[in-house]
Design a protein around this motif. Structure first.
Motif, short mmCIF file in Angstrom:
data_model
loop_
_atom_site.label_atom_id
_atom_site.label_comp_id
_atom_site.label_asym_id
_atom_site.label_seq_id
_atom_site.Cartn_x
_atom_site.Cartn_y
_atom_site.Cartn_z
N GLN A 1 -2.34 10.22 -2.17
CA GLN A 1 -2.07 10.98 -0.94
C GLN A 1 -0.68 10.63 -0.38
OE1 GLN A 1 -3.75 13.50 1.47
NE2 GLN A 1 -1.54 13.29 1.51
N TYR A 2 -0.36 9.34 -0.41
CA TYR A 2 0.93 8.88 0.11
C TYR A 2 2.08 9.45 -0.74
CZ TYR A 2 4.50 5.70 1.91
OH TYR A 2 5.63 5.18 2.49
N PHE B 1 0.34 2.16 4.10
CA PHE B 1 0.59 3.44 3.42
C PHE B 1 -0.54 4.45 3.63
CE2 PHE B 1 -1.24 0.75 0.02
CZ PHE B 1 -2.27 1.55 -0.43
N TYR C 1 -6.73 6.69 -4.50
CA TYR C 1 -6.69 7.96 -3.77
C TYR C 1 -5.59 7.93 -2.69
CZ TYR C 1 -7.68 11.24 -0.06
OH TYR C 1 -7.53 12.18 0.93
N TYR C 2 -5.58 6.83 -1.91
CA TYR C 2 -4.59 6.75 -0.81
C TYR C 2 -3.16 6.72 -1.33
CZ TYR C 2 -8.21 6.28 2.62
OH TYR C 2 -9.27 6.54 3.42
N LEU C 3 -2.99 6.02 -2.47
CA LEU C 3 -1.64 5.99 -3.05
C LEU C 3 -1.22 7.39 -3.51
CD1 LEU C 3 -1.88 2.59 -4.96
CD2 LEU C 3 -0.28 3.14 -3.13
N SER D 1 3.29 0.94 -4.05
CA SER D 1 3.42 2.34 -3.63
C SER D 1 4.68 2.98 -4.20
CB SER D 1 3.36 2.46 -2.11
OG SER D 1 4.38 1.76 -1.51
N LYS D 2 5.70 2.15 -4.50
CA LYS D 2 6.90 2.70 -5.14
C LYS D 2 6.54 3.18 -6.55
CE LYS D 2 11.60 1.53 -6.50
NZ LYS D 2 12.47 0.42 -6.85
N HIS E 1 6.78 -2.34 1.10
CA HIS E 1 6.00 -1.16 1.53
C HIS E 1 4.86 -1.55 2.46
CE1 HIS E 1 8.05 1.40 -1.47
NE2 HIS E 1 8.11 0.26 -2.13
N ARG F 1 5.49 10.16 6.83
CA ARG F 1 5.95 11.08 5.79
C ARG F 1 5.61 12.53 6.15
NH1 ARG F 1 5.35 8.74 -0.41
NH2 ARG F 1 7.21 7.45 -0.28
N PHE F 2 4.43 12.74 6.70
CA PHE F 2 4.06 14.11 7.09
C PHE F 2 5.00 14.62 8.18
CE2 PHE F 2 0.00 13.61 4.89
CZ PHE F 2 -0.22 14.90 4.44
N ASP G 1 4.65 6.33 -6.34
CA ASP G 1 5.56 7.47 -6.09
C ASP G 1 6.22 7.91 -7.40
OD1 ASP G 1 4.94 7.30 -3.45
OD2 ASP G 1 6.92 6.65 -2.76
N ALA H 1 2.36 13.40 -0.14
CA ALA H 1 2.60 13.94 1.21
C ALA H 1 3.94 14.69 1.20
CB ALA H 1 2.65 12.79 2.22
N PRO H 2 4.06 15.82 1.85
CA PRO H 2 3.20 16.40 2.88
C PRO H 2 2.09 17.33 2.39
CG PRO H 2 5.23 17.65 2.77
CD PRO H 2 5.32 16.58 1.73
N LEU H 3 1.71 17.21 1.12
CA LEU H 3 0.52 17.95 0.69
C LEU H 3 -0.72 17.18 1.15
CD1 LEU H 3 1.32 18.88 -3.00
CD2 LEU H 3 0.61 20.49 -1.24
N VAL H 4 -1.75 17.89 1.55
CA VAL H 4 -3.01 17.23 1.89
C VAL H 4 -3.84 17.13 0.62
CG1 VAL H 4 -5.14 17.40 3.22
CG2 VAL H 4 -2.97 18.05 4.27
N ILE I 1 -8.21 14.13 5.19
CA ILE I 1 -7.76 12.82 4.69
C ILE I 1 -8.63 11.76 5.37
CG2 ILE I 1 -5.77 11.31 4.34
CD1 ILE I 1 -3.99 13.73 5.08
N LEU J 1 2.08 7.00 6.02
CA LEU J 1 1.63 8.33 5.58
C LEU J 1 1.89 9.37 6.67
CD1 LEU J 1 0.09 10.16 3.56
CD2 LEU J 1 -2.01 9.53 4.74
#
Lengths: 489, 125
Positions: free
Chosen positions: B73-74, A138, B69-71, B35-36, A131, A146-147, B39, B77-80, A163, A143
């Motif tokens: 968000q990742y 990420f 937080y970033y994980l 990150s997996k 990753h 993904r969007f 998820d 996604a696609p939610l903010v 963000i 990121l």
């Protein structure tokens, strides 16, 4: 299988556009490789732009539009091929280094070892960090991908200011290319960013070696290849899924194409190979579509081309066919579509960047001498250590540069001078950004300067070996001449 | 020039040795699946969330708060994901320990396991 189809179409797009612009003549083997490596990077760039435009226009039939694009590029390629006469240029012998036989064999063996070691370590790193290695993979690039891929009609949400630290103002070459390939396989498989990262790493290394081999010869190219392949930080970043290696690829492509253009201009009897210059412009445009630093590079490249108009008032005989004014127009035409795309992106999609604070705060920073001194010290420190070498290659470059017979950069060709000027202006631009950064200066330097240096590193290696090999060759040519003169006397 | 080429090659090969020494062991590659795993942690709650829009976020404090937080968000996604509790839907991310005191405007809707909590915000923007 769908990944292969997507990457195959991407490469084909790049190959068709590069071949359409490349002079039609009997290119030698290194030049053919150079063309292939440039095609790989350009293909990903074109694929990225195509997907972004698809998203913008709300097109959902991605494969159909890709096939239309490839058909269009094929038509352009066939048309360009039909219109362009094969040139009967005779390639001048390139000024390669000529070490003794034993040393050449040692050099080639070392080249093979360092390339294999670099590939081995990059692949293992990619497997260990599927990753990406570090936050940026990420938090920014994947990121945004993904969007673009999952966001449907809400894809623009990925560029929201809500963000923080995801650098929503960064151009989307990497995210859109990743999302494009995901659209072929139907899900956001992490193998795609890993493969794109590996393609750029291999293409950068391959482009460096093939470009130096084309312009100087295989011995000099082997040394250049060893210098890059044995840079540990290049290997670390090669599998990190950051955008610095792709950016370095486009910087190098622009410089290499400019040099090839100049070399060919001196060889072609009937007109200069303007297609190569168009490709150099496109490379700067794709750099600007990769990262904000690429935009700085584009303007530095443009400024150095304007400066070279002055240098060419009295061009040497080898550059007599260069018409600088015409070149400038060609360059502007080549970068115009990319600039328009970036302007549209910056104006309508991306929020404003996070590097500019209020004018008062910026002025205060500009008038603080301690900031300049701190940045200079970090530049000095990172010059020695950014590559994470055992013995800094930058020091070796300085030593070899001092040892080489010096005709000076002034006597070198225009392309070399303008490329050095471009890199100098780019590094000065980075310096200026550090001066005004709203972030903590030391934090900003600590987490970004080594990557900024890495962005220019392949181009520095390329220019260094062109310079050194050109110098050594002129010395070896001068030596028999002076002996002959002495004998005549 | 001969000495320079020889010295240059040897010095570069020293760095190549460093590259090989620092490469992961091919026999025991330890995969960094952070990150997996993230998820997977958020997979259950994702089905309860809207397909797009903005949701709030609260998480643990400390050094890991920003990567967490970033994980999130990742993963979502696609939610903010806005780092604020003033939203109608708020995600709680507490991988290490459950929060002792929560903002008063939040009502727990569901504990999705693995430290992922779904809240309803009562003073949404």
């Amino acid at each position: 299988m769908n990944i292969v189809l997507a990457l195959g179409l991407s490469f084909l797009s790049g190959y068709l556009i590069v071949s359409a612009a490349w002079p039609r003549d009997n290119a030698n083997q290194p030049e053919r490789w150079m063309k292939l490596f440039i095609s790989a990077g350009f293909g990903i760039g074109i694929f990225s732009i195509a997907y972004f435009v698809d998203r913008w226009l709300g097109i959902v039939h991605i494969l159909a539009t890709d096939l239309c694009l490839v058909t269009l590029l094929l038509a352009v390629y066939l048309l360009a091929r039909a219109r362009r006469k094969p040139s009967n240029s005779i390639a001048d012998p390139v000024p390669d280094l000529k070490p003794p036989h034993w040393l050449r064999r040692l050099l080639m063996a070392s080249f093979g070892i360092s390339i294999l070691a670099a590939l081995y370590a990059t692949v293992l790193r990619a497997l260990a960090h599927p990753h990406g290695d570090g936050w940026d993979a990420f938090a920014i690039w994947n990121l945004h991908a993904r969007f673009l891929f999952l966001g449907g009609s809400h894809w623009r949400d990925g560029f929201s200011t809500l963000i923080p630290w995801s650098h929503s103002d960064y151009p989307p070459l990497i995210p859109a290319a990743i999302a494009h390939v995901w659209s072929y396989i139907g899900h956001d498989d992490p193998i795609v960013p890993a493969i794109i990262s590996l393609i750029f790493t291999c293409a950068t290394l391959g482009l460096l070696v093939s470009a130096v081999a084309t312009l100087r010869g295989i011995t000099t190219a082997a040394m250049a290849g060893i210098a890059l392949a044995s840079t540990p930080f290049f290997i670390e970043q090669g599998s990190s899924q950051y955008a610095d290696i792709p950016l370095s690829f486009f910087f190098l492509a622009a410089a290499a194409l400019l040099h090839l253009f100049q070399q060919r201009s001196a060889q072609v009897a009937d007109g200069s190979p303007t297609g190569l210059f168009v490709l150099a412009g496109a490379a700067t445009g794709l750099a600007a579509w990769t990262k904000n630093e690429g935009l700085l590079f584009l303007f530095a490249f443009l400024a150095s081309q304007i400066a070279s108009v002055a240098w060419r008032r009295h061009p040497p005989a080898s550059e007599s066919r260069l018409n600088s004014g015409r070149e400038l127009v060609i360059f502007l035409l080549a970068i115009a579509p990319f600039l328009l795309l970036i302007l549209w992106f910056k104006h309508f999609i991306a929020p404003s960047g996070d590097l500019f604070s209020g004018p008062e705060a910026m002025l205060h920073k500009i008038l603080t001498p301690a900031r300049y001194w701190a940045i200079l010290r970090w530049y000095g420190k990172d010059f020695l250590r950014f590559g994470n070498w055992v013995v800094p290659t930058t020091i070796l470059f300085v030593a070899i540069g001092l040892l080489s017979p010096s005709a000076g950069i002034r006597r070198q060709n225009t392309a070399l001078r303008s490329s050095v000027l471009t890199l100098t202006m780019t590094l000065c631009g980075y310096f200026a950004v550090y001066v005004i950064t709203p972030n903590d200066l030391y934090w900003h330097l600590r987490f970004s300067l080594n990557r900024l240096f890495l962005q220019v590193w392949p181009t520095v290696i390329f220019l260094f070996f062109l310079f050194v090999s050109g110098q050594a060759s002129s010395e070896s040519q001068a030596e028999p001449n002076s002996r002959q003169n002495q004998a005549n006397l | 020039m001969k000495c320079a080429i020889l010295l240059f090659t040897i010095c570069c090969l020293l760095s190549t040795i460093r590259i090989l020494r620092e490469a992961p062991n091919p026999v025991h590659i330890t995969r960094d699946d952070v990150s997996k795993k993230s998820d997977e942690r958020f997979a259950a709650v994702k089905t309860r969330l809207p397909a797009s829009g903005v949701i709030g976020y609260i998480g643990e404090s400390g050094n890991s708060s920003t990567p967490d937080y970033y994980l999130t968000q990742y993963a979502l996604a696609p939610l903010v994901v806005d780092r604020s509790s003033h939203h109608a839907i708020v995600i709680g991310n507490f991988p290490l320990s459950r929060p002792s005191d929560l903002p008063p405007n939040l009502r727990l809707v569901e504990d999705c396991g693995s430290g992922v909590l779904l809240f309803a915000g009562e003073d949404a923007k």
